[in-house]
Design a protein around this motif. Structure first.
Motif, PDB file in Angstrom:
ATOM      1  N   ARG A  12      -5.073  16.082  15.210  1.00 16.47           N
ATOM      2  CA  ARG A  12      -4.972  16.088  13.753  1.00 16.47           C
ATOM      3  C   ARG A  12      -5.716  14.904  13.141  1.00 16.47           C
ATOM      4  O   ARG A  12      -6.402  15.033  12.129  1.00 16.47           O
ATOM      5  CB  ARG A  12      -3.482  16.073  13.341  1.00 16.47           C
ATOM      6  CG  ARG A  12      -3.229  16.023  11.833  1.00 16.47           C
ATOM      7  CD  ARG A  12      -3.907  17.153  11.076  1.00 16.47           C
ATOM      8  NE  ARG A  12      -3.595  18.477  11.606  1.00 16.47           N
ATOM      9  CZ  ARG A  12      -2.572  19.232  11.214  1.00 16.47           C
ATOM     10  NH1 ARG A  12      -1.781  18.818  10.257  1.00 16.47           N
ATOM     11  NH2 ARG A  12      -2.358  20.418  11.759  1.00 16.47           N
ATOM     12  N   LEU A  13      -5.594  13.758  13.785  1.00 20.84           N
ATOM     13  CA  LEU A  13      -6.273  12.558  13.287  1.00 20.84           C
ATOM     14  C   LEU A  13      -7.788  12.762  13.300  1.00 20.84           C
ATOM     15  O   LEU A  13      -8.474  12.405  12.337  1.00 20.84           O
ATOM     16  CB  LEU A  13      -5.889  11.356  14.159  1.00 20.84           C
ATOM     17  CG  LEU A  13      -6.366   9.980  13.693  1.00 20.84           C
ATOM     18  CD1 LEU A  13      -5.797   9.630  12.323  1.00 20.84           C
ATOM     19  CD2 LEU A  13      -5.956   8.913  14.707  1.00 20.84           C
TER      20      LEU A  13
ATOM     21  N   LEU B 138       5.009   2.748  12.119  1.00 15.38           N
ATOM     22  CA  LEU B 138       4.279   3.986  12.390  1.00 15.38           C
ATOM     23  C   LEU B 138       4.112   4.188  13.889  1.00 15.38           C
ATOM     24  O   LEU B 138       4.385   5.283  14.415  1.00 15.38           O
ATOM     25  CB  LEU B 138       2.905   3.953  11.704  1.00 15.38           C
ATOM     26  CG  LEU B 138       2.007   5.145  12.043  1.00 15.38           C
ATOM     27  CD1 LEU B 138       2.583   6.439  11.486  1.00 15.38           C
ATOM     28  CD2 LEU B 138       0.588   4.926  11.535  1.00 15.38           C
TER      29      LEU B 138
ATOM     30  N   LYS C  62       5.187   5.469   2.881  1.00 18.11           N
ATOM     31  CA  LYS C  62       5.148   6.726   3.651  1.00 18.11           C
ATOM     32  C   LYS C  62       5.550   6.482   5.108  1.00 18.11           C
ATOM     33  O   LYS C  62       6.295   7.263   5.700  1.00 18.11           O
ATOM     34  CB  LYS C  62       3.728   7.328   3.605  1.00 18.11           C
ATOM     35  CG  LYS C  62       3.434   8.065   2.311  1.00 18.11           C
ATOM     36  CD  LYS C  62       3.247   9.556   2.558  1.00 18.11           C
ATOM     37  CE  LYS C  62       3.396  10.340   1.265  1.00 18.11           C
ATOM     38  NZ  LYS C  62       2.110  10.618   0.624  1.00 18.11           N
ATOM     39  N   ALA C  63       5.016   5.392   5.692  1.00 19.06           N
ATOM     40  CA  ALA C  63       5.332   5.088   7.092  1.00 19.06           C
ATOM     41  C   ALA C  63       6.835   4.882   7.259  1.00 19.06           C
ATOM     42  O   ALA C  63       7.455   5.380   8.210  1.00 19.06           O
ATOM     43  CB  ALA C  63       4.555   3.851   7.562  1.00 19.06           C
TER      44      ALA C  63
ATOM     45  N   HIS D 189       0.869  -1.182   0.000  1.00 16.99           N
ATOM     46  CA  HIS D 189       0.000   0.000   0.000  1.00 16.99           C
ATOM     47  C   HIS D 189       0.902   1.227   0.000  1.00 16.99           C
ATOM     48  O   HIS D 189       2.003   1.187   0.570  1.00 16.99           O
ATOM     49  CB  HIS D 189      -0.878   0.040   1.255  1.00 16.99           C
ATOM     50  CG  HIS D 189      -1.655  -1.217   1.496  1.00 16.99           C
ATOM     51  ND1 HIS D 189      -2.837  -1.494   0.841  1.00 16.99           N
ATOM     52  CD2 HIS D 189      -1.413  -2.268   2.302  1.00 16.99           C
ATOM     53  CE1 HIS D 189      -3.289  -2.670   1.248  1.00 16.99           C
ATOM     54  NE2 HIS D 189      -2.436  -3.162   2.131  1.00 16.99           N
TER      55      HIS D 189
ATOM     56  N   SER E  93     -12.717  13.495   6.161  1.00 22.48           N
ATOM     57  CA  SER E  93     -12.807  12.378   5.201  1.00 22.48           C
ATOM     58  C   SER E  93     -14.090  11.581   5.427  1.00 22.48           C
ATOM     59  O   SER E  93     -14.210  10.445   4.979  1.00 22.48           O
ATOM     60  CB  SER E  93     -11.583  11.473   5.314  1.00 22.48           C
ATOM     61  OG  SER E  93     -11.660  10.719   6.492  1.00 22.48           O
TER      62      SER E  93
ATOM     63  N   LEU F 130       1.601  16.778   9.960  1.00 18.45           N
ATOM     64  CA  LEU F 130       2.210  17.492  11.091  1.00 18.45           C
ATOM     65  C   LEU F 130       3.707  17.736  10.859  1.00 18.45           C
ATOM     66  O   LEU F 130       4.222  18.820  11.127  1.00 18.45           O
ATOM     67  CB  LEU F 130       2.005  16.700  12.394  1.00 18.45           C
ATOM     68  CG  LEU F 130       0.580  16.756  12.962  1.00 18.45           C
ATOM     69  CD1 LEU F 130       0.374  15.668  14.010  1.00 18.45           C
ATOM     70  CD2 LEU F 130       0.303  18.135  13.562  1.00 18.45           C
TER      71      LEU F 130
ATOM     72  N   TRP G 155       0.668   3.821   1.751  1.00 15.83           N
ATOM     73  CA  TRP G 155       0.969   4.304   3.103  1.00 15.83           C
ATOM     74  C   TRP G 155       2.153   3.572   3.724  1.00 15.83           C
ATOM     75  O   TRP G 155       2.824   4.115   4.618  1.00 15.83           O
ATOM     76  CB  TRP G 155      -0.278   4.228   4.016  1.00 15.83           C
ATOM     77  CG  TRP G 155      -0.773   2.837   4.331  1.00 15.83           C
ATOM     78  CD1 TRP G 155      -1.794   2.173   3.738  1.00 15.83           C
ATOM     79  CD2 TRP G 155      -0.248   1.940   5.326  1.00 15.83           C
ATOM     80  NE1 TRP G 155      -1.939   0.914   4.297  1.00 15.83           N
ATOM     81  CE2 TRP G 155      -1.013   0.751   5.266  1.00 15.83           C
ATOM     82  CE3 TRP G 155       0.797   2.028   6.256  1.00 15.83           C
ATOM     83  CZ2 TRP G 155      -0.764  -0.341   6.098  1.00 15.83           C
ATOM     84  CZ3 TRP G 155       1.043   0.931   7.085  1.00 15.83           C
ATOM     85  CH2 TRP G 155       0.268  -0.242   7.002  1.00 15.83           C
TER      86      TRP G 155
ATOM     87  N   LEU H 258      -4.983   6.849   7.332  1.00 18.75           N
ATOM     88  CA  LEU H 258      -5.299   8.164   7.895  1.00 18.75           C
ATOM     89  C   LEU H 258      -4.272   8.567   8.962  1.00 18.75           C
ATOM     90  O   LEU H 258      -3.872   9.730   9.061  1.00 18.75           O
ATOM     91  CB  LEU H 258      -6.708   8.108   8.512  1.00 18.75           C
ATOM     92  CG  LEU H 258      -7.520   9.388   8.518  1.00 18.75           C
ATOM     93  CD1 LEU H 258      -7.751   9.898   7.103  1.00 18.75           C
ATOM     94  CD2 LEU H 258      -8.873   9.148   9.210  1.00 18.75           C
TER      95      LEU H 258
ATOM     96  N   GLU I  58      -1.447  16.171  20.206  1.00 15.51           N
ATOM     97  CA  GLU I  58      -1.399  16.891  18.928  1.00 15.51           C
ATOM     98  C   GLU I  58      -1.731  15.943  17.774  1.00 15.51           C
ATOM     99  O   GLU I  58      -2.487  16.288  16.856  1.00 15.51           O
ATOM    100  CB  GLU I  58       0.026  17.427  18.773  1.00 15.51           C
ATOM    101  CG  GLU I  58       0.234  18.460  17.728  1.00 15.51           C
ATOM    102  CD  GLU I  58       1.702  18.922  17.711  1.00 15.51           C
ATOM    103  OE1 GLU I  58       2.002  19.833  16.948  1.00 15.51           O
ATOM    104  OE2 GLU I  58       2.538  18.352  18.457  1.00 15.51           O
ATOM    105  N   PHE I  59      -1.180  14.755  17.851  1.00 19.33           N
ATOM    106  CA  PHE I  59      -1.436  13.768  16.804  1.00 19.33           C
ATOM    107  C   PHE I  59      -2.913  13.388  16.778  1.00 19.33           C
ATOM    108  O   PHE I  59      -3.542  13.342  15.717  1.00 19.33           O
ATOM    109  CB  PHE I  59      -0.568  12.525  17.016  1.00 19.33           C
ATOM    110  CG  PHE I  59      -0.888  11.418  16.042  1.00 19.33           C
ATOM    111  CD1 PHE I  59      -0.481  11.502  14.722  1.00 19.33           C
ATOM    112  CD2 PHE I  59      -1.625  10.317  16.443  1.00 19.33           C
ATOM    113  CE1 PHE I  59      -0.805  10.507  13.811  1.00 19.33           C
ATOM    114  CE2 PHE I  59      -1.953   9.320  15.543  1.00 19.33           C
ATOM    115  CZ  PHE I  59      -1.534   9.407  14.222  1.00 19.33           C
TER     116      PHE I  59
ATOM    117  N   GLY J 173     -14.427   8.192   8.478  1.00 22.08           N
ATOM    118  CA  GLY J 173     -14.152   6.796   8.148  1.00 22.08           C
ATOM    119  C   GLY J 173     -13.386   6.037   9.216  1.00 22.08           C
ATOM    120  O   GLY J 173     -13.397   4.811   9.237  1.00 22.08           O
ATOM    121  N   ALA J 174     -12.709   6.743  10.127  1.00 18.91           N
ATOM    122  CA  ALA J 174     -11.934   6.049  11.141  1.00 18.91           C
ATOM    123  C   ALA J 174     -12.811   5.686  12.325  1.00 18.91           C
ATOM    124  O   ALA J 174     -12.444   4.931  13.141  1.00 18.91           O
ATOM    125  CB  ALA J 174     -10.780   6.927  11.606  1.00 18.91           C
TER     126      ALA J 174
ATOM    127  N   LEU K 113      -8.743  15.106  10.410  1.00 16.77           N
ATOM    128  CA  LEU K 113      -8.704  14.414   9.116  1.00 16.77           C
ATOM    129  C   LEU K 113      -9.858  13.420   9.005  1.00 16.77           C
ATOM    130  O   LEU K 113     -10.454  13.256   7.945  1.00 16.77           O
ATOM    131  CB  LEU K 113      -7.370  13.669   8.949  1.00 16.77           C
ATOM    132  CG  LEU K 113      -6.136  14.503   8.632  1.00 16.77           C
ATOM    133  CD1 LEU K 113      -4.920  13.598   8.489  1.00 16.77           C
ATOM    134  CD2 LEU K 113      -6.343  15.304   7.350  1.00 16.77           C
ATOM    135  N   SER K 114     -10.153  12.782  10.110  1.00 16.77           N
ATOM    136  CA  SER K 114     -11.205  11.781  10.134  1.00 16.77           C
ATOM    137  C   SER K 114     -12.552  12.418   9.810  1.00 16.77           C
ATOM    138  O   SER K 114     -13.337  11.866   9.037  1.00 16.77           O
ATOM    139  CB  SER K 114     -11.226  11.135  11.513  1.00 16.77           C
ATOM    140  OG  SER K 114     -12.220  10.153  11.552  1.00 16.77           O
TER     141      SER K 114
END
Lengths: 106, 193
Positions: A94-95, A73, A32-33, A27, A102, B17, A29, B9, A90-91, A105-106, A98-99
């Motif tokens: 942001r999650l 991750l 990216k991870a 994938h 979008s 970030l 991601w 996600l 903080e994470f 979906g999470a 984004l959730s």
């Protein structure tokens, strides 16, 4: 230190599952991870031993149930939080943002 | 936390970030992915093996100091790790594992396949290497010794497979086609022509 990661000689995991012509990443991601972990390492925010130790501290049941790059991750997130670079709060904020954007979906 | 949708996600959240904090720029992320996806990989290790098969002086340097010999071929260590190359012979068959995680010779083989990182391989390569080899279709005679090398962060192992019989007249490209990733991990032999 032993733990769930110390798998040498453990019985009961069954046959080895192989995939022919396996892609480097399954994938987008995953790449990216890996890249984000390397950003943390290259930026001097944490070193390789700290990173490995973070992944080894993932709770055993979670360690076995998540995939390899999910462990990367989670290890990266643990280290960035511990070093004060990106806090867990903080994470999460942001999650959540984004959730929502979008479609929850999470 | 286990669905692909959720993890995708989570990765996106962390990426945004880090970008926002100026800790990385987008092209640098693409560059890292390109390195691992396209430039590192067993094609590099294969060239090291073929050179060792065809150049005895290089082979001697490779077995004496793999880190330097591999750099000499233009493949630098990715994490500052040292490399050791172990030679398969009719008497000794070497196999590489990382029981603790996924240490792998990135400079020559790239990222490891999923099975190398999986619990069954990590568990059993150490305790039952002959059984694992049979699973990969590799028969080792009872007289031959099997040696298992457990990799770690500082020291990465690669196997120099035996050059198959009947390949004396082959050129380097033909030889390269016989050297598989799995043969450099030691779970199989190089392919026969």
């Amino acid at each position: 230190m032993n733990g769930i990661h110390d798998m040498g000689g453990v019985h009961g995991y069954g046959p080895i599952d192989r995939e022919e012509d396996e892609p480097v990443f399954h994938h987008a991601w995953e790449g990216k991870a890996l890249a984000l972990a390397r950003v943390g390492l290259a930026g001097g925010h944490f070193n390789l031993d700290e990173f490995r130790h973070a992944m080894e501290r993932i709770a055993p049941v979670q360690y076995l149930s998540i995939s390899y790059y999910e462990r990367w991750l989670e290890g990266t997130l643990m280290m960035l939080d511990a070093k004060g670079v990106v806090s867990a709060e903080e994470f999460q904020t942001r999650l959540d943002e984004l959730s929502k954007s979008s479609g929850g979906g999470a | 936390m286990t669905s692909d949708n959720n993890v995708e996600l989570r990765v996106r959240a962390l990426e945004s970030l880090l970008l926002e904090k100026g800790l990385v720029e987008a092209p640098a992320i693409d560059e890292i992915i390109d390195l691992f996806e396209n430039r590192l990989g067993p094609q590099n290790g294969g060239k090291v093996v073929v050179r060792a098969w065809t150049d005895p002086a290089f082979k001697a340097r490779l077995l004496a100091n793999a880190t330097e010999a591999i750099v000499e071929m233009g493949y630098d260590a990715v994490q500052g790790e040292d490399m050791v190359v172990v030679e398969n012979t009719p008497e000794i068959h070497n196999v590489v594992v990382c029981t603790l995680c996924s240490c792998f010779p990135w400079a020559t083989l790239g990222l490891p396949p999923v099975w190398y990182k999986s619990a069954p391989y990590r568990a059993r390569a150490a305790s039952d290497p002959r059984g694992v080899l049979v699973e990969f279709g590799t028969e080792i005679s009872d007289e031959a010794q099997v040696r298992v090398w457990d990799s770690n962060a500082e020291l990465r192992y690669m196997v120099l497979p035996e050059r198959p019989a009947g390949t004396g007249a082959m050129n380097e490209d033909e030889l390269l086609a016989l050297v598989t990733r799995d043969s450099m991990i030691g779970v199989t032999r190089a392919q026969n022509p």
